[in-house]
Design a protein around this motif. Structure first.
Motif, short mmCIF file in Angstrom:
data_model
loop_
_atom_site.label_atom_id
_atom_site.label_comp_id
_atom_site.label_asym_id
_atom_site.label_seq_id
_atom_site.Cartn_x
_atom_site.Cartn_y
_atom_site.Cartn_z
N SER A 115 5.26 13.92 5.00
CA SER A 115 4.83 12.79 5.81
C SER A 115 5.53 11.55 5.28
O SER A 115 5.19 11.06 4.19
CB SER A 115 3.31 12.63 5.73
OG SER A 115 2.89 11.50 6.47
N HIS A 171 -1.90 13.79 13.11
CA HIS A 171 -3.30 14.02 12.75
C HIS A 171 -3.65 15.48 12.47
O HIS A 171 -4.31 15.77 11.50
CB HIS A 171 -4.27 13.44 13.79
CG HIS A 171 -4.14 11.97 13.97
ND1 HIS A 171 -4.49 11.07 13.00
CD2 HIS A 171 -3.67 11.25 15.01
CE1 HIS A 171 -4.25 9.85 13.44
NE2 HIS A 171 -3.75 9.92 14.65
N SER A 214 -4.33 15.26 8.76
CA SER A 214 -3.90 14.04 8.09
C SER A 214 -4.68 12.88 8.68
O SER A 214 -4.88 12.81 9.89
CB SER A 214 -2.40 13.81 8.31
OG SER A 214 -2.04 12.53 7.83
N GLU A 215 -5.13 11.98 7.82
CA GLU A 215 -5.88 10.82 8.29
C GLU A 215 -4.97 9.64 8.59
O GLU A 215 -5.44 8.57 8.94
CB GLU A 215 -6.95 10.45 7.28
CG GLU A 215 -7.99 11.56 7.14
CD GLU A 215 -9.11 11.21 6.19
OE1 GLU A 215 -9.10 10.10 5.63
OE2 GLU A 215 -9.99 12.06 6.03
N GLU A 216 -3.67 9.84 8.46
CA GLU A 216 -2.69 8.78 8.72
C GLU A 216 -2.16 8.89 10.14
O GLU A 216 -2.26 9.92 10.79
CB GLU A 216 -1.53 8.90 7.73
CG GLU A 216 -1.94 8.76 6.29
CD GLU A 216 -2.44 7.37 5.94
OE1 GLU A 216 -1.82 6.38 6.37
OE2 GLU A 216 -3.45 7.28 5.23
N ASP A 217 -1.53 7.80 10.61
CA ASP A 217 -0.89 7.79 11.93
C ASP A 217 0.59 8.12 11.85
O ASP A 217 1.33 7.91 12.79
CB ASP A 217 -1.08 6.42 12.59
CG ASP A 217 -2.51 6.20 13.04
OD1 ASP A 217 -3.19 7.19 13.39
OD2 ASP A 217 -2.96 5.04 13.02
N THR A 218 1.03 8.62 10.71
CA THR A 218 2.43 8.97 10.51
C THR A 218 2.64 10.43 10.86
O THR A 218 1.89 11.29 10.40
CB THR A 218 2.82 8.75 9.02
OG1 THR A 218 2.51 7.41 8.66
CG2 THR A 218 4.29 9.01 8.81
N ASN A 257 0.87 -1.17 0.00
CA ASN A 257 0.00 0.00 0.00
C ASN A 257 0.90 1.22 0.00
O ASN A 257 1.38 1.64 1.04
CB ASN A 257 -0.93 0.01 1.21
CG ASN A 257 -1.88 1.17 1.19
OD1 ASN A 257 -1.89 1.96 0.25
ND2 ASN A 257 -2.67 1.29 2.23
N PRO A 312 -0.70 9.64 1.77
CA PRO A 312 -1.65 9.95 2.83
C PRO A 312 -2.56 11.10 2.41
O PRO A 312 -2.14 11.99 1.67
CB PRO A 312 -0.77 10.34 4.01
CG PRO A 312 0.54 10.70 3.42
CD PRO A 312 0.68 9.93 2.15
N GLU A 313 -3.81 11.06 2.85
CA GLU A 313 -4.73 12.15 2.54
C GLU A 313 -4.48 13.30 3.51
O GLU A 313 -4.54 13.13 4.72
CB GLU A 313 -6.18 11.69 2.65
CG GLU A 313 -7.15 12.76 2.24
CD GLU A 313 -8.58 12.28 2.17
OE1 GLU A 313 -9.46 13.14 2.09
OE2 GLU A 313 -8.80 11.07 2.22
#
Length: 83
Positions: free
Chosen positions: A72, A52, A26-30, A7, A11-12
């Motif tokens: 990111s 976030h 950010s919708e990622e956990d990074t 994947n 990231p969005e």
């Protein structure tokens, strides 16, 4: 190897400016870093290590066009904002 799933989607990231406050979501956990550049390429604001959400006050900066750069992981997202 044929069953491996990779994947590598970016990231969005959502960037908005309201009432002199720059919102980055950010919708990622990074973790991500944000740098705001003026049109000369000079950094005008910076916030590192966000997870976030990041809020950067731009109300003290002159009205101008700025470039927002969000990093990111291996991804770089840029967006132009007008203050």
């Amino acid at each position: 190897m044929a069953n491996d799933v990779v994947n590598d989607a970016a990231p969005e990231i959502k960037v908005s400016l309201a009432d002199g406050l720059l919102h980055i979501i950010s919708e990622e956990d990074t973790p991500f870093d944000v740098v705001v550049y003026d049109m000369r390429g000079i950094p005008a604001a910076r916030k590192n290590g966000n997870l976030h959400t990041a809020l950067l006050p731009l109300s003290g900066m002159p009205q101008n066009v700025y470039i927002v750069r969000v990093t990111s992981g291996a991804y770089v997202y840029t967006r132009k904002v007008v203050r």
